[in-house]
Structures are given as structure tokens and as C-alpha cells.
Design a protein around this motif. Structure first.
Motif, mmCIF file in Angstrom:
data_model
loop_
_atom_site.group_PDB
_atom_site.id
_atom_site.type_symbol
_atom_site.label_atom_id
_atom_site.label_comp_id
_atom_site.label_asym_id
_atom_site.label_seq_id
_atom_site.Cartn_x
_atom_site.Cartn_y
_atom_site.Cartn_z
ATOM 1 N N UNK A 163 6.852 8.619 -0.958
ATOM 2 C CA UNK A 163 8.017 7.915 -0.403
ATOM 3 C C UNK A 163 7.902 7.998 1.020
ATOM 4 N N UNK A 164 7.842 9.275 1.758
ATOM 5 C CA UNK A 164 7.696 9.606 2.839
ATOM 6 C C UNK A 164 6.316 8.921 3.690
ATOM 7 N N UNK A 165 5.272 8.567 3.018
ATOM 8 C CA UNK A 165 4.177 8.035 3.514
ATOM 9 C C UNK A 165 4.248 6.702 3.503
ATOM 10 N N UNK A 166 5.238 5.968 3.057
ATOM 11 C CA UNK A 166 5.284 4.589 2.962
ATOM 12 C C UNK A 166 5.029 3.828 4.373
ATOM 13 N N UNK A 167 5.741 4.356 5.294
ATOM 14 C CA UNK A 167 5.648 3.547 6.620
ATOM 15 C C UNK A 167 4.299 3.725 7.123
ATOM 16 N N UNK A 168 3.589 4.863 7.104
ATOM 17 C CA UNK A 168 2.292 5.145 7.598
ATOM 18 C C UNK A 168 1.106 4.213 6.771
ATOM 19 N N UNK A 169 1.393 4.189 5.542
ATOM 20 C CA UNK A 169 0.442 3.632 4.459
ATOM 21 C C UNK A 169 0.598 2.001 4.171
ATOM 22 N N UNK A 170 1.751 1.672 4.656
ATOM 23 C CA UNK A 170 2.213 0.227 4.680
ATOM 24 C C UNK A 170 2.459 -0.174 3.200
ATOM 25 N N UNK A 171 2.912 0.504 2.498
ATOM 26 C CA UNK A 171 3.620 0.125 1.223
ATOM 27 C C UNK A 171 5.295 0.221 1.136
ATOM 28 N N UNK A 172 6.005 -0.261 0.347
ATOM 29 C CA UNK A 172 7.291 -0.032 0.247
ATOM 30 C C UNK A 172 7.543 1.059 -0.469
ATOM 31 N N UNK A 173 8.401 1.954 -0.185
ATOM 32 C CA UNK A 173 9.027 3.201 -0.706
ATOM 33 C C UNK A 173 9.682 2.739 -1.989
ATOM 34 N N UNK A 174 10.226 1.455 -2.075
ATOM 35 C CA UNK A 174 10.878 1.344 -3.296
ATOM 36 C C UNK A 174 10.060 0.590 -4.374
ATOM 37 N N UNK A 175 8.626 0.604 -4.094
ATOM 38 C CA UNK A 175 7.887 0.070 -5.136
ATOM 39 C C UNK A 175 6.780 1.146 -5.515
ATOM 40 N N UNK A 176 7.105 2.268 -5.930
ATOM 41 C CA UNK A 176 6.234 3.347 -6.249
ATOM 42 C C UNK A 176 6.504 3.455 -7.715
ATOM 43 N N UNK A 177 5.265 3.523 -8.609
ATOM 44 C CA UNK A 177 5.235 3.786 -9.996
ATOM 45 C C UNK A 177 4.604 5.217 -10.217
ATOM 46 N N UNK A 178 5.031 5.755 -11.299
ATOM 47 C CA UNK A 178 4.628 7.071 -11.533
ATOM 48 C C UNK A 178 3.963 6.913 -12.903
ATOM 49 N N UNK A 179 2.764 7.526 -13.205
ATOM 50 C CA UNK A 179 2.177 7.543 -14.409
ATOM 51 C C UNK A 179 1.564 8.579 -14.876
#
Length: 327
Positions: A159-175
Motif C-alpha cells: 500500500x505504501x508503494x502505491x504512489x511511487x509505483x502508480x497504482x491505487x492503494x485501494x485496488x490491491x488483491x491478495x492471492x
């Protein structure tokens, strides 16, 4: 397991990982048996030693999963330095996936249920992270909660990497897969409990995923369908009925559980499909959106084994489910 090929390499954690967090985080040196596959980057999830290492004296090793495996099909045992291994997509879709490989809580099949899955889902646009987590039998102070500490920390780091890696922290899946499916369910289907003292800014992130997937998961720790090997590694040889029930993840499912995708083969002799069915029933009882696929064949640990030996099309089913739920 005998070591089939051991090339001692000392590598330093990815330099860019140093910008993960503010404060005292400093990437540690990582001992690696096999070179990372092309395009992947690896960094430790904890600054310095993992929590509760005072009585840990094991040596981390990576071996091949099978004698005929290629160098990308490794498994780790006695993990001392938990890590995330990242793969960036060529065409990002603004979301990320955290993969938790299985291995019966005795080892972690980072190639079969990590690298290969990351490649598949990076093609679909996800920034992919593979978790290498500690194992409960290696003397960690947290005992069976040591893998959960790593999973919680990893999700917060992603989640903390979302700004740097340009993805939405509220769009993370766990598999998660097999015992990794148990850990993924533990991470996502129960109310988040603080299992370690906060270290840095990343630990202010919520332990929250948008979607979860449990693939041929270990769910039950009690009854005839429990996977005895995972239970022994997690809870010891003679756990009490109360302890087995406490670690059975079809119990105490939270109403805040995200939508869940399940997949299992009906001919799975190691982890019977009743594990997925019991989880499905628990999710339905809490009105959690869920989808469960039971395949005629595939056995246990099918990963991305090609058809007709296994249901290799299951990622497409997951992607359809994910799209419907905004991932």
C-alpha cells in the motif's frame, strides 16, 4: 530436501527499495541461492532483523522444487529475511497483486506459485509482489503468528508503494495458494489484529485489500479434511481442539472481508476441496461476495500447469471476477 544446485551469491537489496519508507529503513544484504529471474526486483520487508529473532538459529536455503525444475522453480526453507519480489507490468492497469505461495508452512514455493503467477498477472496490467514469509517452526518468538506478521507488514508495504509505483492503494488483491491460501485468508478474512509493534510510516497503512483469492487453500485445522502437515508445522504435533478451531479460517469470518475467489480441484488428495467449500459457506453466511470453481482434475498445487493436466484457464475466471469488483 537435498540441495540440487547451490550458487552462493551475495546481492544487495534493490537500491530503489530504499525509498520505500521514511525514517530508519535501510535495505539489508540478501543472500540468494539462484539469480532473480529477469525483470524482478527483491527487497526485505523489515528494517534489520525480523521481529522475535532472538532464538532463531536456522540457515535460510533455496533449493529446486523438483529434480527436473529449472532455476526459476525454487523453494525456500528456514526463511530468515522475509522479502517482497516485485514485477512491473508493461501496460499498468492501476492495480496491484500480492501473491503468497504455499509449501505446507514448511517451505515456500516462490517459483511455482510466485514468479510464474506474477508473470501471468503482470501481462494483465497488475504490479505484482511475491511474499517470502517466515515459517512457524523455526523458533520465532511469535510462533504461529510469525507468517501473519510478515503478511500484514507486506500488505502495508505494498500500500505504501502505491504512489511511487502508480497504482491505487485501494485496488490491491491478495492471492494465496495451499498453506499460502491459509495465510491469505488469515490476512483478509478476519478482523485485523496488531501482531507487531509499528516500526515506521508504512505501519500506519491499514491492513486492507480490495479482493482476495484462495487457490486450493488450507482452511480447516480440525476434522477429517484438515491438512495434517500444515497443522503440525503451524500448531505442533498435538494441538488442543480449541487451538485447532482458533486457526480454522472458516471460523470467525469478518463482515469486512473483501470479495473472495476460490478455486480447487475435486481430485485434490492433499488438501481436500471441502476446505474451499467450508470457506465458501462461511463467506455466504456473512453475505460476502464470493465465487468458487471446482475443477474435475488438477490435483493439488496445479498453479499454471497446462491443460489437460490442470485447469490452466482459472486465471481468466479470476480476472473476470476481479473486473466485476473493480480490481
Amino acid at each position: 530436501m537435498t540441495i540440487l544446485d547451490r550458487r552462493e551469491l551475495m546481492t544487495t537489496a534493490v537500491a530503489s527499495a530504499g525509498t520505500l519508507l521514511t525514517g530508519a529503513f535501510a535495505p539489508a544484504a540478501l543472500a540468494q541461492s539462484f539469480p532473480l529471474p529477469q525483470g524482478f526486483e527483491r527487497f526485505p520487508i523489515w528494517p534489520g532483523k525480523a521481529p522475535g529473532a532472538e532464538n532463531v538459529h536456522v540457515q535460510e536455503v533455496e533449493t529446486l522444487r523438483r529434480p527436473d525444475s529449472g532455476p526459476d522453480d525454487g523453494v525456500f526453507a528456514h526463511i530468515v529475511t522475509p522479502t517482497l519480489t516485485m514485477l512491473r507490468p508493461a501496460r499498468p492497469n492501476g492495480a496491484a497483486m500480492l501473491f503468497i505461495p504455499g509449501g505446507g508452512y514448511l517451505r515456500v514455493a516462490i517459483g511455482h506459485e510466485g514468479y510464474s503467477l506474477a508473470r501471468r498477472f503482470a501481462q494483465a496490467g497488475y504490479v505484482c509482489f511475491v511474499l517470502l514469509y517466515r515459517l512457524p517452526g523455526d523458533g520465532w518468538a511469535a510462533g504461529p503468528e510469525a507468517p501473519l506478521q510478515d503478511a500484514q507488514r507486506a500488505l502495508r508495504l505494498v500500500r505504501s508503494l502505491a504512489p511511487r509505483e502508480r497504482f491505487d492503494a485501494n485496488r490491491i488483491g491478495v492471492m494465496g495458494f495451499s498453506a499460502g491460501g491459509h495465510l491469505a485468508a488469515w490476512l483478509t478474512s478476519r478482523m485485523a489484529a496488531e501482531t507487531y509493534k509499528p516500526i515506521d510510516a508504512a505501519d500506519r497503512e491499514p491492513i486492507k485489500a480490495a479482493l482476495a483469492a484462495y487457490i486450493y487453500p488450507v482452511i480447516q485445522m480440525e476434522g477429517p479434511f484438515a491438512h495434517a502437515g500444515s497443522r503440525t508445522q503451524l500448531l505442533g504435533a498435538t494441538p488442543s481442539p480449541e487451538r485447532m478451531r482458533a486457526y480454522s479460517l472458516d471460523q470467525d469470518v469478518s463482515a469486512q472481508t473483501p470479495p473472495v475467489f476460490l478455486a480447487h480441484a475435486l481430485d485434490d488428495k492433499a488438501v481436500p476441496p471441502e476446505n474451499s467449500l467450508s470457506m465458501l459457506a462461511a463467506l455466504r453466511a456473512k453475505a460476502i461476495p464470493a465465487e468458487c470453481h471446482l475443477f474435475e482434475n488438477g490435483g493439488h498445487g496445479f498453479g499454471l500447469v497446462p491443460e489437460p493436466a490442470a485447469p490452466a484457464h482459472w486465471p481468466d475466471l479470476f480476472l473476470s471476477f476481479a473486473k466485476r469488483h473493480g480490481l
